[in-house]
Design an enzyme around this catalytic site. Structure first.
Site, PDB file in Angstrom:
ATOM      1  N   TYR A 133      -5.842   6.615  -6.901  1.00 54.98           N
ATOM      2  CA  TYR A 133      -7.284   6.646  -6.599  1.00 54.98           C
ATOM      3  C   TYR A 133      -7.915   7.276  -7.829  1.00 54.98           C
ATOM      4  CZ  TYR A 133     -11.608   7.438  -3.978  1.00 54.98           C
ATOM      5  OH  TYR A 133     -12.908   7.427  -3.527  1.00 54.98           O
ATOM      6  N   THR A 134      -8.646   6.484  -8.617  1.00 51.74           N
ATOM      7  CA  THR A 134      -9.091   6.959  -9.925  1.00 51.74           C
ATOM      8  C   THR A 134     -10.618   7.120 -10.058  1.00 51.74           C
ATOM      9  OG1 THR A 134      -9.029   4.681 -10.744  1.00 51.74           O
ATOM     10  CG2 THR A 134      -7.068   6.010 -11.144  1.00 51.74           C
ATOM     11  N   TYR A 175     -10.256  14.851  -7.308  1.00 51.94           N
ATOM     12  CA  TYR A 175      -9.280  13.980  -7.990  1.00 51.94           C
ATOM     13  C   TYR A 175      -8.144  14.826  -8.588  1.00 51.94           C
ATOM     14  CZ  TYR A 175      -7.445  10.986 -11.763  1.00 51.94           C
ATOM     15  OH  TYR A 175      -6.628  10.281 -12.620  1.00 51.94           O
ATOM     16  N   LYS A 185      -4.217  14.962  -7.313  1.00 50.85           N
ATOM     17  CA  LYS A 185      -3.175  14.565  -8.265  1.00 50.85           C
ATOM     18  C   LYS A 185      -2.170  15.711  -8.423  1.00 50.85           C
ATOM     19  CE  LYS A 185      -2.982  11.241 -10.640  1.00 50.85           C
ATOM     20  NZ  LYS A 185      -2.377   9.898 -10.427  1.00 50.85           N
ATOM     21  N   ASP A 224       0.868  -1.176   0.000  1.00 46.49           N
ATOM     22  CA  ASP A 224       0.000   0.000   0.000  1.00 46.49           C
ATOM     23  C   ASP A 224       0.910   1.232   0.000  1.00 46.49           C
ATOM     24  OD1 ASP A 224      -1.640   2.109   0.615  1.00 46.49           O
ATOM     25  OD2 ASP A 224      -2.697   1.089   2.254  1.00 46.49           O
ATOM     26  N   ILE A 225       0.795   2.062  -1.029  1.00 45.93           N
ATOM     27  CA  ILE A 225       1.730   3.194  -1.119  1.00 45.93           C
ATOM     28  C   ILE A 225       1.528   4.208   0.024  1.00 45.93           C
ATOM     29  CG2 ILE A 225       2.061   2.943  -3.622  1.00 45.93           C
ATOM     30  CD1 ILE A 225       0.456   5.631  -3.877  1.00 45.93           C
ATOM     31  N   TRP A 272      -7.906  10.202 -20.753  1.00 42.73           N
ATOM     32  CA  TRP A 272      -8.890   9.317 -21.413  1.00 42.73           C
ATOM     33  C   TRP A 272      -8.263   7.963 -21.746  1.00 42.73           C
ATOM     34  CZ3 TRP A 272     -12.651  12.187 -25.269  1.00 42.73           C
ATOM     35  CH2 TRP A 272     -13.118  13.364 -24.673  1.00 42.73           C
TER      36      TRP A 272
HETATM   37  N1  LIG Z   1      -7.859   5.972 -16.371  1.00 43.22           N
HETATM   38  C1  LIG Z   1      -7.703   7.183 -16.932  1.00 43.22           C
HETATM   39  O1  LIG Z   1      -8.482   7.599 -17.800  1.00 43.22           O
HETATM   40  C2  LIG Z   1      -6.546   8.050 -16.522  1.00 43.22           C
HETATM   41  C3  LIG Z   1      -6.418   9.314 -17.115  1.00 43.22           C
HETATM   42  C4  LIG Z   1      -5.341  10.116 -16.738  1.00 43.22           C
HETATM   43  C5  LIG Z   1      -4.440   9.680 -15.792  1.00 43.22           C
HETATM   44  N2  LIG Z   1      -4.593   8.448 -15.202  1.00 43.22           N
HETATM   45  C6  LIG Z   1      -3.619   8.039 -14.193  1.00 43.22           C
HETATM   46  O2  LIG Z   1      -2.950   6.876 -14.669  1.00 43.22           O
HETATM   47  C7  LIG Z   1      -2.628   6.029 -13.549  1.00 43.22           C
HETATM   48  C8  LIG Z   1      -3.132   4.627 -13.818  1.00 43.22           C
HETATM   49  O3  LIG Z   1      -4.540   4.673 -14.038  1.00 43.22           O
HETATM   50  P1  LIG Z   1      -5.408   3.352 -14.279  1.00 43.22           P
HETATM   51  O4  LIG Z   1      -6.507   3.700 -15.198  1.00 43.22           O
HETATM   52  O5  LIG Z   1      -4.511   2.215 -14.584  1.00 43.22           O
HETATM   53  O6  LIG Z   1      -6.015   3.160 -12.816  1.00 43.22           O
HETATM   54  P2  LIG Z   1      -6.673   1.850 -12.149  1.00 43.22           P
HETATM   55  O7  LIG Z   1      -7.072   0.879 -13.210  1.00 43.22           O
HETATM   56  O8  LIG Z   1      -7.699   2.380 -11.229  1.00 43.22           O
HETATM   57  O9  LIG Z   1      -5.475   1.197 -11.345  1.00 43.22           O
HETATM   58  C9  LIG Z   1      -4.979   1.739 -10.165  1.00 43.22           C
HETATM   59  C10 LIG Z   1      -4.455   0.614  -9.322  1.00 43.22           C
HETATM   60  O10 LIG Z   1      -3.905   1.180  -8.113  1.00 43.22           O
HETATM   61  C11 LIG Z   1      -4.361   0.402  -7.019  1.00 43.22           C
HETATM   62  N3  LIG Z   1      -4.306   1.168  -5.773  1.00 43.22           N
HETATM   63  C12 LIG Z   1      -5.256   1.989  -5.241  1.00 43.22           C
HETATM   64  N4  LIG Z   1      -4.838   2.478  -4.061  1.00 43.22           N
HETATM   65  C13 LIG Z   1      -3.590   1.971  -3.848  1.00 43.22           C
HETATM   66  C14 LIG Z   1      -2.650   2.089  -2.798  1.00 43.22           C
HETATM   67  N5  LIG Z   1      -2.912   2.838  -1.720  1.00 43.22           N
HETATM   68  N6  LIG Z   1      -1.482   1.416  -2.878  1.00 43.22           N
HETATM   69  C15 LIG Z   1      -1.208   0.644  -3.968  1.00 43.22           C
HETATM   70  N7  LIG Z   1      -2.066   0.481  -4.991  1.00 43.22           N
HETATM   71  C16 LIG Z   1      -3.245   1.139  -4.941  1.00 43.22           C
HETATM   72  C17 LIG Z   1      -5.776   0.021  -7.416  1.00 43.22           C
HETATM   73  O11 LIG Z   1      -6.250  -1.037  -6.617  1.00 43.22           O
HETATM   74  P3  LIG Z   1      -7.856  -1.109  -6.332  1.00 43.22           P
HETATM   75  O12 LIG Z   1      -8.489  -1.277  -7.683  1.00 43.22           O
HETATM   76  O13 LIG Z   1      -7.966  -2.308  -5.442  1.00 43.22           O
HETATM   77  O14 LIG Z   1      -8.218   0.182  -5.688  1.00 43.22           O
HETATM   78  C18 LIG Z   1      -5.572  -0.360  -8.873  1.00 43.22           C
HETATM   79  O15 LIG Z   1      -5.134  -1.697  -9.023  1.00 43.22           O
HETATM   80  C19 LIG Z   1      -3.213   6.707 -12.311  1.00 43.22           C
HETATM   81  O16 LIG Z   1      -2.218   7.467 -11.696  1.00 43.22           O
HETATM   82  C20 LIG Z   1      -4.266   7.646 -12.894  1.00 43.22           C
HETATM   83  O17 LIG Z   1      -4.489   8.750 -12.050  1.00 43.22           O
HETATM   84  C21 LIG Z   1      -5.617   7.621 -15.560  1.00 43.22           C
END
Ligand SMILES: NC(=O)c1ccc[n+]([C@@H]2O[C@H](COP(=O)([O-])OP(=O)(O)OC[C@H]3O[C@@H](n4cnc5c(N)ncnc54)[C@H](OP(=O)(O)O)[C@@H]3O)[C@@H](O)[C@H]2O)c1
Length: 296
Positions: free
Chosen positions: A75-76, A139, A143, A51-52, A164
């Site tokens: 946290y997304t 959010y 961030k 857990d980070i 996106w």
């Molecule tokens: N998705 C988008 O459209 C988007 C757009 C712009 C930027 N981003 C950024 O890109 C990155 C990756 O996004 P993603 O879409 O891959 O997100 P994701 O699918 O929600 O994956 C995030 C992962 O982090 C885990 N996590 C949550 N809290 C944590 C903690 N305290 N310690 C360790 N792991 C933890 C989650 O576990 P749980 O599922 O169990 O919570 C999940 O497996 C993030 O930084 C996000 O902000 C995403």
């Protein structure tokens, strides 16, 4: 050649799993990844293991010795965050501060992902790395503060803003629309929010190129060219050969808990300047993605 050791955090998420796949198969949609990753050792963990927000746990893991820590955790849940701001802050701000402090102390390069939501979204031209953020949602705010702690604590970082995002793994807009099309005769989709869809596989490929440069800093990395969610949906259905009525609606008609930016296009200026902008036109990258999931 020295064996590169990479730690992926949030390894069960959408982006984390894409990194693991590309690094394990050595292949991305854009081509084979560089020889430098040939014998790399990849360790992937998620919240159930590390857990980070837990400083000591994180410290003990990173102390095992890695060349790169790639933070795909976050946290997304953008809407939920409006009420659940404490938990969102813990992961997106405190967690990143922990990582930055530890990576700095252990001299480990930190790769972190941020978002177009750090911008207000009232521009009419793409946001560049030199533009000042002004987030409007919990959010986006958490961030952004995470970004600031990262830069304050850990000079050896790559801070990559994307938008996106969709990939083979996890929940995303493309899967949601394809699922809705199975059960609905009509889709109503917002047509007044502009952005750039980003294929996770292209993002991984480009990131792996970038992190070999030692050109630490802030980078925008999104699919090329823009669309609205409505236009994105039209293309998803057209390429999937699904005939369905798609009706454009306004953000006013389609209210969400967190206010979405009207215009959050990012210009990959930093990557272009380095000659490393491998990101494809969003429509081309979407076509590759849809053929790939069809084959599975
Ligand atoms: N998705 C988008 O459209 C988007 C757009 C712009 C930027 N981003 C950024 O890109 C990155 C990756 O996004 P993603 O879409 O891959 O997100 P994701 O699918 O929600 O994956 C995030 C992962 O982090 C885990 N996590 C949550 N809290 C944590 C903690 N305290 N310690 C360790 N792991 C933890 C989650 O576990 P749980 O599922 O169990 O919570 C999940 O497996 C993030 O930084 C996000 O902000 C995403």
């Amino acid at each position: 050649m020295k064996k590169i050791k990479i730690l992926i955090l949030g390894g069960k998420g959408q982006l984390g799993r894409e990194f693991v796949e590309v690094l394990t198969t050595k292949k991305a949609d854009l081509g084979n990844i560089d020889a430098v990753y040939k014998d790399c050792q990849v360790t992937s963990v998620d919240i159930d293991e590390i857990d980070i927000c837990n400083y000591q746990q994180l410290y003990n893991k990173i102390k095992e010795g890695f060349d790169f820590v790639i933070n795909c955790s976050g946290y997304t849940a953008v809407d939920k965050a409006e009420d659940d701001y404490e938990n969102c802050y813990k992961v997106n701000t405190l967690g990143v501060q922990n990582l930055a402090r530890i990576c700095n102390e252990l001299n480990t390069i930190l790769v972190h992902f941020s978002t177009d939501y750090v911008f207000k979204g009232d521009s009419s031209v793409p946001y560049r790395e030199y533009d000042l953020p002004c987030p409007a949602t919990v959010y986006g705010k958490t961030k952004f503060l995470g970004e600031q702690y990262l830069t304050a604590w850990c000079p050896k970082h790559y801070l990559i803003r994307t938008s996106w995002l969709y990939g083979q793994y996890g929940k995303n807009f493309v899967y949601t629309m394809l699922d809705l099309a199975k059960t609905h005769n009509e889709l109503k989709v917002v047509n007044d929010q502009h952005g750039s869809p980003t294929n996770a596989n292209d993002l991984v490929y480009t990131t792996l190129k970038l992190i070999q440069t030692n050109a630490f800093g802030l980078y925008h990395c999104t699919g090329e060219n823009e669309c609205t969610w409505f236009e994105f949906t039209q293309k998803i259905m057209e390429l999937s050969k699904i005939k369905i009525k798609i009706t454009p609606v306004t953000s006013e008609e389609f209210k969400s808990r967190a206010k979405r930016p009207k215009y959050s296009l990012l210009d990959n200026l930093g990557l272009k300047a380095l000659g490393l902008n491998y990101m494809r036109d969003w429509k081309v990258a979407l076509k590759t993605f849809l053929s790939k999931i069809k084959e599975k």
